[in-house]
Write an enzyme that holds these catalytic residues in place. Structure first.
Site, PDB file in Angstrom:
ATOM      1  N   CYS A 147     -29.647   6.072   1.055  1.00 53.63           N
ATOM      2  CA  CYS A 147     -30.314   4.780   1.199  1.00 53.63           C
ATOM      3  C   CYS A 147     -29.566   3.966   2.238  1.00 53.63           C
ATOM      4  O   CYS A 147     -28.354   3.800   2.147  1.00 53.63           O
ATOM      5  CB  CYS A 147     -30.331   4.049  -0.148  1.00 53.63           C
ATOM      6  SG  CYS A 147     -30.980   2.383  -0.004  1.00 53.63           S
ATOM      7  N   ASN A 149     -29.831  13.696  -1.333  1.00 61.45           N
ATOM      8  CA  ASN A 149     -30.339  13.997  -2.677  1.00 61.45           C
ATOM      9  C   ASN A 149     -29.937  15.415  -3.056  1.00 61.45           C
ATOM     10  O   ASN A 149     -29.574  16.216  -2.209  1.00 61.45           O
ATOM     11  CB  ASN A 149     -31.874  13.928  -2.672  1.00 61.45           C
ATOM     12  CG  ASN A 149     -32.387  12.512  -2.591  1.00 61.45           C
ATOM     13  OD1 ASN A 149     -32.536  11.960  -1.516  1.00 61.45           O
ATOM     14  ND2 ASN A 149     -32.654  11.923  -3.726  1.00 61.45           N
ATOM     15  N   ASP A 171     -37.171   9.585   0.711  1.00 63.74           N
ATOM     16  CA  ASP A 171     -35.731   9.307   0.587  1.00 63.74           C
ATOM     17  C   ASP A 171     -34.960  10.110   1.628  1.00 63.74           C
ATOM     18  O   ASP A 171     -33.993   9.623   2.223  1.00 63.74           O
ATOM     19  CB  ASP A 171     -35.279   9.701  -0.833  1.00 63.74           C
ATOM     20  CG  ASP A 171     -33.936   9.130  -1.221  1.00 63.74           C
ATOM     21  OD1 ASP A 171     -33.061   9.007  -0.346  1.00 63.74           O
ATOM     22  OD2 ASP A 171     -33.745   8.828  -2.413  1.00 63.74           O
TER      23      ASP A 171
HETATM   24  P1  HMG Z   1     -38.022  -9.930   3.079  1.00 65.21           P
HETATM   25  O1  HMG Z   1     -37.529 -10.025   4.486  1.00 65.21           O
HETATM   26  O2  HMG Z   1     -37.319 -10.721   2.040  1.00 65.21           O
HETATM   27  O3  HMG Z   1     -39.582 -10.177   2.936  1.00 65.21           O
HETATM   28  O4  HMG Z   1     -38.004  -8.382   2.685  1.00 65.21           O
HETATM   29  P2  HMG Z   1     -40.612 -11.171   3.521  1.00 65.21           P
HETATM   30  O5  HMG Z   1     -41.661 -11.359   2.471  1.00 65.21           O
HETATM   31  O6  HMG Z   1     -39.903 -12.399   4.077  1.00 65.21           O
HETATM   32  O7  HMG Z   1     -41.245 -10.348   4.719  1.00 65.21           O
HETATM   33  C1  HMG Z   1     -40.530 -10.038   5.894  1.00 65.21           C
HETATM   34  C2  HMG Z   1     -41.432  -9.234   6.812  1.00 65.21           C
HETATM   35  O8  HMG Z   1     -41.725  -7.964   6.184  1.00 65.21           O
HETATM   36  C3  HMG Z   1     -42.794  -9.894   7.034  1.00 65.21           C
HETATM   37  O9  HMG Z   1     -43.209  -9.505   8.333  1.00 65.21           O
HETATM   38  C4  HMG Z   1     -43.681  -9.210   6.030  1.00 65.21           C
HETATM   39  O10 HMG Z   1     -45.037  -9.183   6.396  1.00 65.21           O
HETATM   40  C5  HMG Z   1     -43.124  -7.810   6.044  1.00 65.21           C
HETATM   41  P3  HMG Z   1     -43.083 -10.542   9.575  1.00 65.21           P
HETATM   42  O11 HMG Z   1     -43.923 -11.721   9.183  1.00 65.21           O
HETATM   43  O12 HMG Z   1     -41.620 -10.879   9.693  1.00 65.21           O
HETATM   44  O13 HMG Z   1     -43.616  -9.730  10.724  1.00 65.21           O
HETATM   45  N1  HMG Z   1     -43.356  -7.100   4.780  1.00 65.21           N
HETATM   46  C6  HMG Z   1     -43.811  -5.839   4.736  1.00 65.21           C
HETATM   47  N2  HMG Z   1     -44.161  -4.978   5.698  1.00 65.21           N
HETATM   48  C7  HMG Z   1     -44.599  -3.749   5.309  1.00 65.21           C
HETATM   49  N3  HMG Z   1     -44.684  -3.386   4.008  1.00 65.21           N
HETATM   50  C8  HMG Z   1     -44.323  -4.227   3.021  1.00 65.21           C
HETATM   51  C9  HMG Z   1     -43.878  -5.521   3.385  1.00 65.21           C
HETATM   52  N4  HMG Z   1     -43.477  -6.583   2.658  1.00 65.21           N
HETATM   53  C10 HMG Z   1     -43.158  -7.539   3.533  1.00 65.21           C
HETATM   54  N5  HMG Z   1     -44.432  -3.859   1.746  1.00 65.21           N
HETATM   55  C11 HMG Z   1     -38.777  -6.493   1.431  1.00 65.21           C
HETATM   56  C12 HMG Z   1     -38.364  -7.949   1.391  1.00 65.21           C
HETATM   57  C13 HMG Z   1     -38.862  -6.015   0.016  1.00 65.21           C
HETATM   58  C14 HMG Z   1     -40.125  -6.362   2.138  1.00 65.21           C
HETATM   59  C15 HMG Z   1     -37.693  -5.708   2.237  1.00 65.21           C
HETATM   60  O14 HMG Z   1     -36.440  -6.007   1.701  1.00 65.21           O
HETATM   61  C16 HMG Z   1     -37.894  -4.227   2.226  1.00 65.21           C
HETATM   62  O15 HMG Z   1     -38.866  -3.732   2.778  1.00 65.21           O
HETATM   63  N6  HMG Z   1     -36.954  -3.488   1.620  1.00 65.21           N
HETATM   64  C17 HMG Z   1     -37.061  -2.058   1.491  1.00 65.21           C
HETATM   65  C18 HMG Z   1     -35.703  -1.423   1.479  1.00 65.21           C
HETATM   66  C19 HMG Z   1     -35.848   0.065   1.319  1.00 65.21           C
HETATM   67  O16 HMG Z   1     -36.895   0.635   1.562  1.00 65.21           O
HETATM   68  N7  HMG Z   1     -34.758   0.717   0.895  1.00 65.21           N
HETATM   69  C20 HMG Z   1     -34.743   2.138   0.726  1.00 65.21           C
HETATM   70  C21 HMG Z   1     -35.600   2.601  -0.402  1.00 65.21           C
HETATM   71  S1  HMG Z   1     -34.864   2.333  -2.006  1.00 65.21           S
HETATM   72  C22 HMG Z   1     -33.924   3.757  -2.268  1.00 65.21           C
HETATM   73  O17 HMG Z   1     -33.759   4.545  -1.376  1.00 65.21           O
HETATM   74  C23 HMG Z   1     -33.380   4.005  -3.635  1.00 65.21           C
HETATM   75  C24 HMG Z   1     -34.157   5.103  -4.396  1.00 65.21           C
HETATM   76  O18 HMG Z   1     -34.173   6.313  -3.674  1.00 65.21           O
HETATM   77  C25 HMG Z   1     -33.487   5.335  -5.758  1.00 65.21           C
HETATM   78  C26 HMG Z   1     -31.974   5.522  -5.619  1.00 65.21           C
HETATM   79  O19 HMG Z   1     -31.544   6.544  -5.070  1.00 65.21           O
HETATM   80  O20 HMG Z   1     -31.277   4.588  -6.031  1.00 65.21           O
HETATM   81  C27 HMG Z   1     -35.617   4.686  -4.659  1.00 65.21           C
HETATM   82 MG    MG Z   2     -32.573   7.770  -3.625  1.00 62.06          MG
END
Ligand code: HMG
Ligand code: MG
Length: 284
Positions: free
Chosen positions: A239, A248, A15
């Site tokens: 985020c 954090n 994070d």
């Molecule tokens: P999408 O574009 O809807 O997914 O993203 P997709 O299935 O169409 O895939 C798009 C591309 O991503 C494809 O690659 C997939 O292979 C690849 P391309 O064919 O274009 O080359 N892909 C991946 N690559 C690596 N690892 C994976 C993966 N999955 C698909 N797992 C998706 C949907 C969920 C993947 C995207 O929206 C995403 O990665 N989001 C992550 C956002 C994120 O990390 N946010 C920050 C963390 S959350 C946070 O900080 C909150 C927290 O701290 C708690 C709080 O404080 O609230 C936890």
């Molecule tokens: Mg967080």
């Protein structure tokens, strides 16, 4: 309650760093993890197996998970949004997985490009894979008090997602004040609903500290029996898909606060200071 052990989940490497604009060298991420381990932190969210198109900073998740110093008793977790991420995280040696969804529909769409219900469906194969491999799974509920797009979130929305994560088989649920806007009264109202659904030893609190209110919310959670808290070295964090989300809760502040209250954390504050200095110098 004083004298109890508290589990601190250090989320700085994930994070904390995910929000940094300049890409940090993998070697520096690994050194930060090593310093945190040397300080006595035992639960470290090391990286995120998310799409590098969405969060470029986490591009080196395989190298970070594979390269993180291995010490007995140290648990490395990985954030994963789907089965693809779960398979890669397990192959890279993650000890634990963390799935993440939200109490706000709009935030789920912005952060993971799907509805809350769709996100829960995506978690089914993650849980199956993790449990087959003997790994615990944490389920995060973002926006447990406020959403950057929808404003205040009602406790019943959080309770519903917590119940769904429990039914899916999550071992622990982490409720997150993503924006650091929750007042103690609102955090209490939300947590009372969560504690009614899950025993406190399956609940973690993840408080961002945008307005300096995180420690007051830790106190609310402690009084309700929660003993697992997230924090990030030097208060790094935020985020990229939550405008207004700042760092954090700083690990050093949490450790000092808990120790003043008589809780055990197992963290050496002098060694933690070194880790926090190192983390500070990674900031752009
Ligand atoms: P999408 O574009 O809807 O997914 O993203 P997709 O299935 O169409 O895939 C798009 C591309 O991503 C494809 O690659 C997939 O292979 C690849 P391309 O064919 O274009 O080359 N892909 C991946 N690559 C690596 N690892 C994976 C993966 N999955 C698909 N797992 C998706 C949907 C969920 C993947 C995207 O929206 C995403 O990665 N989001 C992550 C956002 C994120 O990390 N946010 C920050 C963390 S959350 C946070 O900080 C909150 C927290 O701290 C708690 C709080 O404080 O609230 C936890
Ligand atoms: Mg967080």
């Amino acid at each position: 309650m004083s004298g109890d052990e508290i589990s601190i989940v250090e989320v700085g490497p994930r994070d904390g760093l995910q929000n940094e604009k300049s890409i940090i060298a993998t070697a520096d991420k690994l050194r930060l993890i090593e310093l945190l381990v040397e300080a006595g932190l035992r639960f470290i969210e090391a990286t995120a197996f998310v799409s590098p198109k969405w969060v470029p900073q986490m591009f080196d998740h395989d190298a970070v998970m594979q390269g993180a110093v291995r010490r007995p008793g140290v648990v490395y977790s990985a954030l994963v949004p789907n089965e693809y991420g779960a398979r890669n995280a397990i192959a890279a040696g993650a000890h634990e997985l963390a799935v993440f969804t939200s109490a706000s529909e709009t935030f789920a769409r912005k952060n993971i490009n799907c509805s809350v219900a769709e996100s829960l469906d995506r978690f089914r194969p993650v849980l199956a894979l993790a449990h087959k491999a003997g790994l615990r799974v944490r389920g995060y509920v973002s926006c447990a008090t406020d959403c950057p797009f929808e404003g205040e979130i009602q406790p019943n929305a959080v309770e519903a997602v917590v119940s769904s994560l429990d039914k899916l088989g999550c071992d622990e649920v982490a409720v997150a004040d993503t924006l650091g806007r929750g007042s103690p009264a609102r955090v209490q109202a939300m947590l009372e609903r969560v504690v009614a659904k899950l025993p406190p030893d399956r609940i973690a609190c993840h408080f961002h500290d945008t307005f300096g209110g995180a420690l007051a919310n830790v106190d609310v959670a402690l009084a309700l029996g929660v003993r697992t808290f997230d924090a990030a070295a030097d208060g790094l964090g935020g985020c990229p898909y939550a405008p207004g989300a700042a760092g954090n809760l700083r690990t050093g502040s949490l450790v000092q606060h808990l120790s003043q209250l008589g809780f055990q954390t197992g963290v050496d504050i002098a060694a933690l200071n070194s880790a926090e200095k190192f983390a500070h110098n990674l900031k752009s």
